[in-house]
Design a protein around this motif. Structure first.
Motif, PDB file in Angstrom:
ATOM      1  N   ALA A   1      -6.924 -23.149  -2.463  1.00  0.00           N
ATOM      2  CA  ALA A   1      -7.348 -22.333  -1.325  1.00  0.00           C
ATOM      3  C   ALA A   1      -6.289 -22.337  -0.227  1.00  0.00           C
ATOM      4  N   TYR A   2      -5.599 -23.451  -0.081  1.00  0.00           N
ATOM      5  CA  TYR A   2      -4.575 -23.551   0.950  1.00  0.00           C
ATOM      6  C   TYR A   2      -3.345 -22.689   0.649  1.00  0.00           C
ATOM      7  N   SER A   3      -3.154 -22.309  -0.608  1.00  0.00           N
ATOM      8  CA  SER A   3      -1.945 -21.543  -0.943  1.00  0.00           C
ATOM      9  C   SER A   3      -1.935 -20.183  -0.246  1.00  0.00           C
ATOM     10  N   GLY A   4      -3.090 -19.529  -0.170  1.00  0.00           N
ATOM     11  CA  GLY A   4      -3.157 -18.225   0.477  1.00  0.00           C
ATOM     12  C   GLY A   4      -2.859 -18.295   1.963  1.00  0.00           C
ATOM     13  N   SER A   5      -3.442 -19.271   2.639  1.00  0.00           N
ATOM     14  CA  SER A   5      -3.222 -19.385   4.079  1.00  0.00           C
ATOM     15  C   SER A   5      -1.798 -19.864   4.390  1.00  0.00           C
ATOM     16  N   SER A   6      -1.209 -20.658   3.490  1.00  0.00           N
ATOM     17  CA  SER A   6       0.192 -21.077   3.678  1.00  0.00           C
ATOM     18  C   SER A   6       1.122 -19.876   3.553  1.00  0.00           C
ATOM     19  N   ALA A   7       0.848 -19.026   2.554  1.00  0.00           N
ATOM     20  CA  ALA A   7       1.656 -17.813   2.384  1.00  0.00           C
ATOM     21  C   ALA A   7       1.526 -16.899   3.593  1.00  0.00           C
ATOM     22  N   LEU A   8       0.353 -16.855   4.196  1.00  0.00           N
ATOM     23  CA  LEU A   8       0.123 -16.037   5.386  1.00  0.00           C
ATOM     24  C   LEU A   8       0.855 -16.592   6.600  1.00  0.00           C
TER      25      LEU A   8
ATOM     26  N   ALA B   1      -5.487 -25.409   8.349  1.00  0.00           N
ATOM     27  CA  ALA B   1      -5.895 -26.551   7.524  1.00  0.00           C
ATOM     28  C   ALA B   1      -7.364 -26.901   7.739  1.00  0.00           C
ATOM     29  N   VAL B   2      -7.847 -26.732   8.966  1.00  0.00           N
ATOM     30  CA  VAL B   2      -9.239 -27.082   9.283  1.00  0.00           C
ATOM     31  C   VAL B   2     -10.215 -26.008   8.809  1.00  0.00           C
ATOM     32  N   TRP B   3      -9.809 -24.757   8.885  1.00  0.00           N
ATOM     33  CA  TRP B   3     -10.712 -23.622   8.623  1.00  0.00           C
ATOM     34  C   TRP B   3     -11.483 -23.758   7.309  1.00  0.00           C
ATOM     35  N   PRO B   4     -10.802 -23.937   6.149  1.00  0.00           N
ATOM     36  CA  PRO B   4     -11.565 -24.009   4.903  1.00  0.00           C
ATOM     37  C   PRO B   4     -12.389 -25.276   4.759  1.00  0.00           C
ATOM     38  N   VAL B   5     -12.002 -26.330   5.474  1.00  0.00           N
ATOM     39  CA  VAL B   5     -12.807 -27.553   5.443  1.00  0.00           C
ATOM     40  C   VAL B   5     -14.209 -27.261   5.969  1.00  0.00           C
ATOM     41  N   VAL B   6     -14.267 -26.364   6.948  1.00  0.00           N
ATOM     42  CA  VAL B   6     -15.549 -26.004   7.570  1.00  0.00           C
ATOM     43  C   VAL B   6     -16.285 -24.935   6.771  1.00  0.00           C
ATOM     44  N   THR B   7     -15.538 -23.972   6.205  1.00  0.00           N
ATOM     45  CA  THR B   7     -16.187 -22.801   5.609  1.00  0.00           C
ATOM     46  C   THR B   7     -16.275 -22.837   4.082  1.00  0.00           C
ATOM     47  N   ASN B   8     -15.376 -23.539   3.421  1.00  0.00           N
ATOM     48  CA  ASN B   8     -15.339 -23.529   1.955  1.00  0.00           C
ATOM     49  C   ASN B   8     -16.428 -24.442   1.388  1.00  0.00           C
ATOM     50  N   PRO B   9     -17.207 -23.997   0.389  1.00  0.00           N
ATOM     51  CA  PRO B   9     -18.256 -24.844  -0.168  1.00  0.00           C
ATOM     52  C   PRO B   9     -17.728 -26.061  -0.921  1.00  0.00           C
ATOM     53  N   HIS B  10     -16.472 -26.028  -1.338  1.00  0.00           N
ATOM     54  CA  HIS B  10     -15.905 -27.182  -2.039  1.00  0.00           C
ATOM     55  C   HIS B  10     -15.564 -28.277  -1.027  1.00  0.00           C
ATOM     56  N   PRO B  11     -15.961 -29.518  -1.274  1.00  0.00           N
ATOM     57  CA  PRO B  11     -15.670 -30.597  -0.318  1.00  0.00           C
ATOM     58  C   PRO B  11     -14.186 -30.954  -0.321  1.00  0.00           C
ATOM     59  N   TYR B  12     -13.669 -31.293   0.842  1.00  0.00           N
ATOM     60  CA  TYR B  12     -12.278 -31.688   1.005  1.00  0.00           C
ATOM     61  C   TYR B  12     -12.203 -33.172   1.312  1.00  0.00           C
TER      62      TYR B  12
ATOM     63  N   ALA C   1      -9.923 -36.457   2.784  1.00  0.00           N
ATOM     64  CA  ALA C   1      -8.947 -36.605   3.865  1.00  0.00           C
ATOM     65  C   ALA C   1      -7.533 -36.383   3.332  1.00  0.00           C
ATOM     66  N   GLY C   2      -7.281 -36.868   2.119  1.00  0.00           N
ATOM     67  CA  GLY C   2      -5.958 -36.694   1.532  1.00  0.00           C
ATOM     68  C   GLY C   2      -5.624 -35.229   1.309  1.00  0.00           C
ATOM     69  N   GLN C   3      -6.580 -34.465   0.798  1.00  0.00           N
ATOM     70  CA  GLN C   3      -6.348 -33.036   0.570  1.00  0.00           C
ATOM     71  C   GLN C   3      -6.120 -32.302   1.888  1.00  0.00           C
ATOM     72  N   PHE C   4      -6.864 -32.695   2.907  1.00  0.00           N
ATOM     73  CA  PHE C   4      -6.679 -32.066   4.218  1.00  0.00           C
ATOM     74  C   PHE C   4      -5.261 -32.302   4.741  1.00  0.00           C
ATOM     75  N   PHE C   5      -4.770 -33.534   4.646  1.00  0.00           N
ATOM     76  CA  PHE C   5      -3.444 -33.829   5.187  1.00  0.00           C
ATOM     77  C   PHE C   5      -2.335 -33.208   4.340  1.00  0.00           C
ATOM     78  N   VAL C   6      -2.573 -33.088   3.041  1.00  0.00           N
ATOM     79  CA  VAL C   6      -1.618 -32.360   2.204  1.00  0.00           C
ATOM     80  C   VAL C   6      -1.565 -30.896   2.646  1.00  0.00           C
ATOM     81  N   GLY C   7      -2.739 -30.316   2.877  1.00  0.00           N
ATOM     82  CA  GLY C   7      -2.791 -28.936   3.345  1.00  0.00           C
ATOM     83  C   GLY C   7      -2.143 -28.765   4.699  1.00  0.00           C
ATOM     84  N   LEU C   8      -2.376 -29.718   5.586  1.00  0.00           N
ATOM     85  CA  LEU C   8      -1.756 -29.645   6.913  1.00  0.00           C
ATOM     86  C   LEU C   8      -0.237 -29.715   6.801  1.00  0.00           C
ATOM     87  N   GLY C   9       0.248 -30.608   5.937  1.00  0.00           N
ATOM     88  CA  GLY C   9       1.695 -30.708   5.746  1.00  0.00           C
ATOM     89  C   GLY C   9       2.284 -29.445   5.149  1.00  0.00           C
TER      90      GLY C   9
END
Length: 210
Positions: free
Chosen positions: A43-50, A104-115, A117-125
């Motif tokens: 999910a983070y790939s799309g927002s990173s490309a944006l 990085a925070v947006w899908p944590v709140v809206t995506n039904p798949h649980p994130y 902490a490690g996945q969040f920080f990878v996405g943030l990076g």
């Protein structure tokens, strides 16, 4: 330097030209994460490309917020192009990192798949790396490298468009490939390093061209 950063940031906010890239970013983020965006890293790939082109756009807004006369006054008052360009880079990075954090925070709140902490920080990076790459591209062709805003926009647009088809040849491709395969890779770290180096190189190029 802090006062100069505050002045440039306030000037950007007062001019409101930042609203265009920000609204595009928010609108597309809303579409990306309006439903099930898939597994966390994918999910983070799309927002990173944006974030890559939006950060480049925002950097151009920061670099061209003042007209030519006002910028010359700022350069003289601040003590040279090096200080002004460094401050512009810092302001651009601050805007970019803020958007990276939001992305990085947006899908944590809206995506039904649980994130985790490690996945969040990878996405943030990953988002931060893409944002820094965008800032570097935006500043590389902004004033004083190109005095014309039209030439700046054309150059930045061309580089951004050409980056995507190159795939893993570019640091952006490293990030998108790793996230697209739901993998944690050192390439994410190296992309961030490459982005920071590109921002520093853009400042140096601007100083030499001034």
């Amino acid at each position: 330097m802090i006062s100069l950063v505050r002045y440039l940031a306030a000037d950007v906010l007062r001019g409101q030209r930042y609203l265009a890239p920000l609204l595009v970013f928010l609108g597309v983020m809303g579409m990306l994460f309006g439903g099930d965006a898939g597994e966390p890293l994918e999910a983070y790939s799309g927002s990173s490309a944006l974030l890559y082109p939006v950060a480049a756009w925002m950097a151009v807004v920061v670099a061209t917020s003042e007209d030519v006369v006002r910028r010359e006054i700022t350069v003289v008052t601040a003590g040279g192009w090096s200080r002004v360009l460094t401050a512009a880079a810092l302001v651009s990075v601050l805007f970019a990192v803020a958007m990276a954090l939001l992305a990085a925070v947006w899908p944590v709140v809206t995506n039904p798949h649980p994130y985790t902490a490690g996945q969040f920080f990878v996405g943030l990076g990953a988002h931060t790396g893409c944002a820094l790459l965008g800032v570097g591209v935006g500043l590389m062709f902004a004033r004083p490298v190109f005095d014309s805003t039209g030439r700046t926009v054309l150059a930045v647009f061309s580089v951004v468009v050409l980056t995507y088809p190159l795939g893993r040849v570019t640091p952006l491709g490293w990030v998108l490939d790793a996230l697209g395969h739901n993998e944690v890779s050192l390439s994410l770290l190296w992309a961030g390093v490459a982005g920071a180096v590109l921002v520093a190189a853009a400042v140096l190029v601007g100083v030499r061209r001034a």
